[in-house]
Design a protein around this motif. Structure first.
Motif, PDB file in Angstrom:
ATOM      1  N   ARG A  95       0.825  -1.215   0.000  1.00 51.36           N
ATOM      2  CA  ARG A  95       0.000   0.000   0.000  1.00 51.36           C
ATOM      3  C   ARG A  95       0.860   1.267   0.000  1.00 51.36           C
ATOM      4  N   LEU A  96       2.048   1.164  -0.534  1.00 45.56           N
ATOM      5  CA  LEU A  96       3.016   2.257  -0.452  1.00 45.56           C
ATOM      6  C   LEU A  96       2.476   3.557  -1.036  1.00 45.56           C
ATOM      7  N   THR A  97       2.664   4.637  -0.267  1.00 37.60           N
ATOM      8  CA  THR A  97       2.296   5.973  -0.724  1.00 37.60           C
ATOM      9  C   THR A  97       3.541   6.859  -0.670  1.00 37.60           C
ATOM     10  N   ASN A  98       3.457   8.013  -1.308  1.00 33.69           N
ATOM     11  CA  ASN A  98       4.577   8.956  -1.253  1.00 33.69           C
ATOM     12  C   ASN A  98       4.844   9.411   0.178  1.00 33.69           C
ATOM     13  N   GLU A  99       3.787   9.583   0.950  1.00 36.25           N
ATOM     14  CA  GLU A  99       3.936  10.016   2.339  1.00 36.25           C
ATOM     15  C   GLU A  99       4.673   8.968   3.173  1.00 36.25           C
ATOM     16  N   THR A 100       4.278   7.714   3.014  1.00 34.27           N
ATOM     17  CA  THR A 100       4.954   6.630   3.741  1.00 34.27           C
ATOM     18  C   THR A 100       6.408   6.528   3.329  1.00 34.27           C
ATOM     19  N   SER A 101       6.655   6.585   2.040  1.00 34.54           N
ATOM     20  CA  SER A 101       8.019   6.501   1.517  1.00 34.54           C
ATOM     21  C   SER A 101       8.902   7.593   2.108  1.00 34.54           C
ATOM     22  N   LEU A 102       8.397   8.817   2.153  1.00 36.37           N
ATOM     23  CA  LEU A 102       9.172   9.943   2.670  1.00 36.37           C
ATOM     24  C   LEU A 102       9.465   9.777   4.163  1.00 36.37           C
ATOM     25  N   GLU A 103       8.473   9.350   4.929  1.00 36.57           N
ATOM     26  CA  GLU A 103       8.670   9.196   6.373  1.00 36.57           C
ATOM     27  C   GLU A 103       9.661   8.077   6.680  1.00 36.57           C
ATOM     28  N   ILE A 104       9.612   6.994   5.939  1.00 30.42           N
ATOM     29  CA  ILE A 104      10.572   5.899   6.137  1.00 30.42           C
ATOM     30  C   ILE A 104      11.985   6.378   5.827  1.00 30.42           C
ATOM     31  N   LYS A 105      12.140   7.106   4.736  1.00 32.39           N
ATOM     32  CA  LYS A 105      13.463   7.636   4.370  1.00 32.39           C
ATOM     33  C   LYS A 105      13.986   8.604   5.430  1.00 32.39           C
ATOM     34  N   ASN A 106      13.123   9.505   5.891  1.00 29.44           N
ATOM     35  CA  ASN A 106      13.551  10.497   6.879  1.00 29.44           C
ATOM     36  C   ASN A 106      13.921   9.859   8.211  1.00 29.44           C
ATOM     37  N   SER A 107      13.153   8.862   8.619  1.00 33.22           N
ATOM     38  CA  SER A 107      13.456   8.191   9.886  1.00 33.22           C
ATOM     39  C   SER A 107      14.788   7.449   9.791  1.00 33.22           C
ATOM     40  N   LEU A 108      15.088   6.957   8.604  1.00 32.68           N
ATOM     41  CA  LEU A 108      16.347   6.234   8.415  1.00 32.68           C
ATOM     42  C   LEU A 108      17.538   7.194   8.448  1.00 32.68           C
ATOM     43  N   LEU A 109      17.316   8.436   8.036  1.00 31.93           N
ATOM     44  CA  LEU A 109      18.384   9.437   8.120  1.00 31.93           C
ATOM     45  C   LEU A 109      18.765   9.691   9.578  1.00 31.93           C
ATOM     46  N   ASP A 110      17.773   9.691  10.458  1.00 38.48           N
ATOM     47  CA  ASP A 110      18.036   9.842  11.892  1.00 38.48           C
ATOM     48  C   ASP A 110      18.941   8.708  12.373  1.00 38.48           C
ATOM     49  N   CYS A 111      18.605   7.494  11.979  1.00 41.22           N
ATOM     50  CA  CYS A 111      19.401   6.329  12.375  1.00 41.22           C
ATOM     51  C   CYS A 111      20.818   6.424  11.808  1.00 41.22           C
ATOM     52  N   GLU A 112      20.912   6.846  10.561  1.00 41.87           N
ATOM     53  CA  GLU A 112      22.213   6.935   9.878  1.00 41.87           C
ATOM     54  C   GLU A 112      23.162   7.877  10.624  1.00 41.87           C
ATOM     55  N   GLU A 113      22.661   9.054  10.969  1.00 41.38           N
ATOM     56  CA  GLU A 113      23.501  10.036  11.658  1.00 41.38           C
ATOM     57  C   GLU A 113      23.903   9.524  13.037  1.00 41.38           C
ATOM     58  N   ALA A 114      22.982   8.904  13.738  1.00 39.12           N
ATOM     59  CA  ALA A 114      23.274   8.383  15.073  1.00 39.12           C
ATOM     60  C   ALA A 114      24.290   7.245  15.011  1.00 39.12           C
ATOM     61  N   ALA A 115      24.163   6.385  13.995  1.00 39.20           N
ATOM     62  CA  ALA A 115      25.094   5.261  13.852  1.00 39.20           C
ATOM     63  C   ALA A 115      26.514   5.745  13.589  1.00 39.20           C
ATOM     64  N   LYS A 116      26.649   6.823  12.842  1.00 39.20           N
ATOM     65  CA  LYS A 116      27.975   7.357  12.521  1.00 39.20           C
ATOM     66  C   LYS A 116      28.718   7.821  13.771  1.00 39.20           C
ATOM     67  N   THR A 117      27.973   8.367  14.720  1.00 39.03           N
ATOM     68  CA  THR A 117      28.591   8.915  15.935  1.00 39.03           C
ATOM     69  C   THR A 117      28.505   7.957  17.124  1.00 39.03           C
ATOM     70  N   GLY A 118      27.836   6.824  16.922  1.00 38.98           N
ATOM     71  CA  GLY A 118      27.687   5.868  18.012  1.00 38.98           C
ATOM     72  C   GLY A 118      26.743   6.341  19.098  1.00 38.98           C
ATOM     73  N   ASP A 119      25.800   7.215  18.740  1.00 38.27           N
ATOM     74  CA  ASP A 119      24.848   7.773  19.699  1.00 38.27           C
ATOM     75  C   ASP A 119      23.679   6.801  19.865  1.00 38.27           C
ATOM     76  N   ILE A 120      23.756   5.957  20.888  1.00 42.37           N
ATOM     77  CA  ILE A 120      22.757   4.907  21.078  1.00 42.37           C
ATOM     78  C   ILE A 120      21.378   5.483  21.373  1.00 42.37           C
TER      79      ILE A 120
END
Length: 213
Positions: A95-120
């Motif tokens: 049921r993928l929508t543009n809104e869902t796609s954008l939110e999944i991508k944005n949430s993953l950016l949060d994880c990406e930045e935290a993983a780089k710095t080891g911020d658990i």
């Protein structure tokens, strides 16, 4: 304006979910009252609510503690969570929508930045946002409600494996693969990846609890 007790509940829930407060940690009324600059009355109300939710437990003459689940309870919870999260992934992909796609991508950016710095703590927040985006994308309110109930029980433990060597990087890679499968609308692959992701996390916890207790 939110009540003081309600604000305390949300703050303490967030700290438990992020691993700032860990299973077994004691919450002393006086310490909390001084920290938040409030009387003990809203502290007690917040503690009672968190006990009712299953996040805290009280011990005679010792006060409140972040609840420690048994190994069997955790495995049972993660088995159910794995199947429901897998279903959410399948439906989100179908049921993928543009809104869902954008939110999944944005949430993953949060994880990406935290993983780089080891911020658990930050990674834990991004992780919850990532899973919430997928659940919302399923379009199934019953599924979202059931997963929300289970999350209350498992969220205090989700950040524990992140302390293992290289686990943040591995979790990040698993998230990317899940994201790619959903955005490619490969529903079956997304479901399998999510099921494995959750089960791997759950299987590690009994050993980690033995080490930390």
């Amino acid at each position: 304006m939110p009540r003081v007790a309600d604000q305390l509940i949300e703050t303490l829930k967030s700290e438990i979910y992020k691993g700032v407060l860990k299973p077994g940690d004691q919450l002393e009324e006086a310490t909390l009252a001084n920290r938040f600059g409030v009387s003990r009355t809203p502290i007690r109300e917040a503690v009672r609510s968190l006990v009712d939710l299953g996040l805290l437990e009280t011990r005679s003459r010792k006060g409140a503690f972040v609840r420690v689940a048994s190994a069997k309870e955790l495995i049972d919870l993660f088995e159910v969570a794995a199947e429901l999260e897998a279903l959410a992934c399948r439906l989100s992909a179908e049921r993928l929508t543009n809104e869902t796609s954008l939110e999944i991508k944005n949430s993953l950016l949060d994880c990406e930045e935290a993983a780089k710095t080891g911020d658990i703590s930050r990674y834990a927040s991004g992780n919850l946002r990532f899973h919430a985006a997928i659940r919302a994308g399923s379009g199934n309110s019953r599924l979202v409600a059931d997963l929300s109930k289970i999350e209350v029980r498992i969220n205090p433990y989700r950040s524990m494996p992140y302390k293992m060597h290289n686990r943040l990087a591995k979790s990040m890679q698993e998230h990317r693969e899940i994201k790619d499968a959903i955005l490619d609308t490969n529903a079956e692959k997304a479901a399998i990846l999510m099921r494995d992701h959750i089960m791997l996390q759950g299987q590690r916890l009994p050993l980690l609890l033995q080490v930390t207790n």
